[in-house]
Write an enzyme that holds these catalytic residues in place. Structure first.
Site, PDB file in Angstrom:
ATOM      1  N   MET A  43       0.850  -1.197   0.000  1.00 44.84           N
ATOM      2  CA  MET A  43       0.000   0.000   0.000  1.00 44.84           C
ATOM      3  C   MET A  43       0.884   1.246   0.000  1.00 44.84           C
ATOM      4  O   MET A  43       0.462   2.323   0.401  1.00 44.84           O
ATOM      5  CB  MET A  43      -0.935  -0.006   1.210  1.00 44.84           C
ATOM      6  CG  MET A  43      -1.894  -1.192   1.180  1.00 44.84           C
ATOM      7  SD  MET A  43      -3.468  -0.883   1.992  1.00 44.84           S
ATOM      8  CE  MET A  43      -2.938  -0.557   3.640  1.00 44.84           C
ATOM      9  N   GLY A  49      10.984  -3.059   5.636  1.00 40.37           N
ATOM     10  CA  GLY A  49      10.223  -4.316   5.585  1.00 40.37           C
ATOM     11  C   GLY A  49       9.809  -4.617   4.148  1.00 40.37           C
ATOM     12  O   GLY A  49       9.912  -5.756   3.678  1.00 40.37           O
ATOM     13  N   HIS A  50       9.338  -3.590   3.423  1.00 40.98           N
ATOM     14  CA  HIS A  50       8.976  -3.790   2.012  1.00 40.98           C
ATOM     15  C   HIS A  50      10.220  -4.078   1.171  1.00 40.98           C
ATOM     16  O   HIS A  50      10.178  -4.900   0.247  1.00 40.98           O
ATOM     17  CB  HIS A  50       8.291  -2.538   1.453  1.00 40.98           C
ATOM     18  CG  HIS A  50       7.007  -2.191   2.139  1.00 40.98           C
ATOM     19  ND1 HIS A  50       6.889  -1.135   3.009  1.00 40.98           N
ATOM     20  CD2 HIS A  50       5.790  -2.770   2.069  1.00 40.98           C
ATOM     21  CE1 HIS A  50       5.646  -1.068   3.447  1.00 40.98           C
ATOM     22  NE2 HIS A  50       4.964  -2.037   2.904  1.00 40.98           N
ATOM     23  N   GLN A 166      -2.755 -11.847   8.457  1.00 40.09           N
ATOM     24  CA  GLN A 166      -2.992 -11.569   7.028  1.00 40.09           C
ATOM     25  C   GLN A 166      -2.350 -12.663   6.162  1.00 40.09           C
ATOM     26  O   GLN A 166      -2.949 -13.152   5.201  1.00 40.09           O
ATOM     27  CB  GLN A 166      -2.413 -10.201   6.663  1.00 40.09           C
ATOM     28  CG  GLN A 166      -2.317  -9.953   5.169  1.00 40.09           C
ATOM     29  CD  GLN A 166      -1.895  -8.541   4.840  1.00 40.09           C
ATOM     30  OE1 GLN A 166      -2.697  -7.636   4.887  1.00 40.09           O
ATOM     31  NE2 GLN A 166      -0.624  -8.341   4.508  1.00 40.09           N
TER      32      GLN A 166
HETATM   33  O1  PAF Z   1      -0.060  -5.597   3.867  1.00 39.64           O
HETATM   34  C1  PAF Z   1      -0.465  -4.724   3.082  1.00 39.64           C
HETATM   35  O2  PAF Z   1       0.234  -3.764   2.790  1.00 39.64           O
HETATM   36  C2  PAF Z   1      -1.863  -4.852   2.486  1.00 39.64           C
HETATM   37  O3  PAF Z   1      -2.754  -5.412   3.391  1.00 39.64           O
HETATM   38  C3  PAF Z   1      -1.881  -5.603   1.148  1.00 39.64           C
HETATM   39  C4  PAF Z   1      -1.433  -7.042   1.310  1.00 39.64           C
HETATM   40  C5  PAF Z   1      -0.967  -4.885   0.149  1.00 39.64           C
HETATM   41  C6  PAF Z   1      -3.300  -5.611   0.579  1.00 39.64           C
HETATM   42  O4  PAF Z   1      -3.779  -4.318   0.387  1.00 39.64           O
END
Ligand code: PAF
Length: 290
Positions: A43, A49-50, A166
């Protein structure tokens, strides 16, 4: 077609696309070049982390597609979607530096056309914890992930362990719907003081930021106590007390089965400790293997 030409852009070797047509053309070319595609759904507001997700994807040798989409469907009425941090220029620079090939940047109308009539509800691992605290959240996550998987058609998609529930919800959906991709989990990246990286950390004031690493410290100490045979009721009660004393307001703290997310009455193989706690207006979540 005119619209597609206007939106497509190149950032060095990295391409940015904003329409389904462009995604399918550029994604197809990437798949032919690398033999497989890896998707990193985000998002935006990217942090280390990303970066770890993109690096893990790059290491797989696939063509890398990262999506940036602030998904309104996963925010409920009490959550402020407009407060979610956005930094498109910074995100594109970060993705390019990590070796991403293609960025998928749809707008809300592209992701959720008005005639859309389908959402995805996952039961099982989605029901408790974040599912109760944030009604509708996992319906939004599952729906957007299913859409992203259909749009990009990746061979693998990368998710951080920081959002443990998640990860289990997405895995369950992929298994239940027989979706043809592998979900790859990447360990949580932490600040040097142990705080799990999160886009929300920027909202902590100086006092809260000083308290925040306590979440991981207390979780780790509780995991150690459980591993060395402490009764889970007593260990969880002590952790709850310590968190409150440190200044957290605990939403939940639980020992769960790592895949089903069901609460465990006592230690068992595959157990995970999960926590959600607030510091002021900022809600932090974290988890640890036990
Ligand atoms: O973890 C996130 O950033 C969001 O929940 C995702 C997996 C991109 C879905 O919008």
């Amino acid at each position: 077609m005119l619209r597609a030409r206007r939106y497509k852009a190149k950032f060095g070797d990295m391409e940015v696309v904003r329409t389904i047509e462009e995604l399918q053309t550029s994604g197809g070319a990437l798949r032919r070049r690398f033999g497989s595609l890896a998707l990193v759904p985000t998002m935006g507001a990217l942090h280390d982390g990303h970066r770890a997700l993109v690096k893990a994807a790059v290491d797989s040798g696939a063509g890398i597609v990262a999506s940036i989409f602030v998904n309104p469907l996963q925010f409920n009425a009490n959550e402020d979607l407009s407060r979610y941090p956005r930094d498109e220029a910074g995100d594109l620079a970060a993705l390019r530096a990590c070796g991403c090939h293609l960025v998928w940047l749809p707008d809300v109308a592209t992701m959720y056309p008005l005639e859309g009539a389908t959402t995805i509800t996952v039961a099982g691992p989605a029901e408790e914890w974040e599912g109760k605290a944030r009604p509708g959240h996992f319906r939004g996550v599952a729906t957007v992930c299913a859409k992203l998987f259909g749009q990009v058609r990746p061979d693998r998609a990368y998710f951080g362990e920081k959002d443990w529930q998640q990860l289990q919800v997405v895995r369950r959906m992929v298994a239940d719907l027989h979706l043809p991709l592998e979900i790859v989990a990447v360990p949580t990246v932490r600040e040097p003081d142990g705080l799990a990286m999160s886009s929300r950390n920027r909202f902590l004031n100086a006092e809260e930021r000083a308290i925040a690493p306590g979440l991981h410290v207390i979780l780790s100490a509780t995991a150690t106590a459980l591993r060395s045979g402490s009764a889970s009721d007593a260990a969880l009660a002590a952790a709850d007390r310590d968190l409150n004393q440190a200044g957290f307001q605990v939403d939940y703290l639980a020992l769960v089965d790592a895949a089903t997310m069901s609460a465990l009455p006592q230690m068992a193989p595959g157990a995970r400790l999960i926590v959600a706690a607030r510091l002021g207006t900022v809600r932090l979540i974290d988890n640890i293997a036990v």
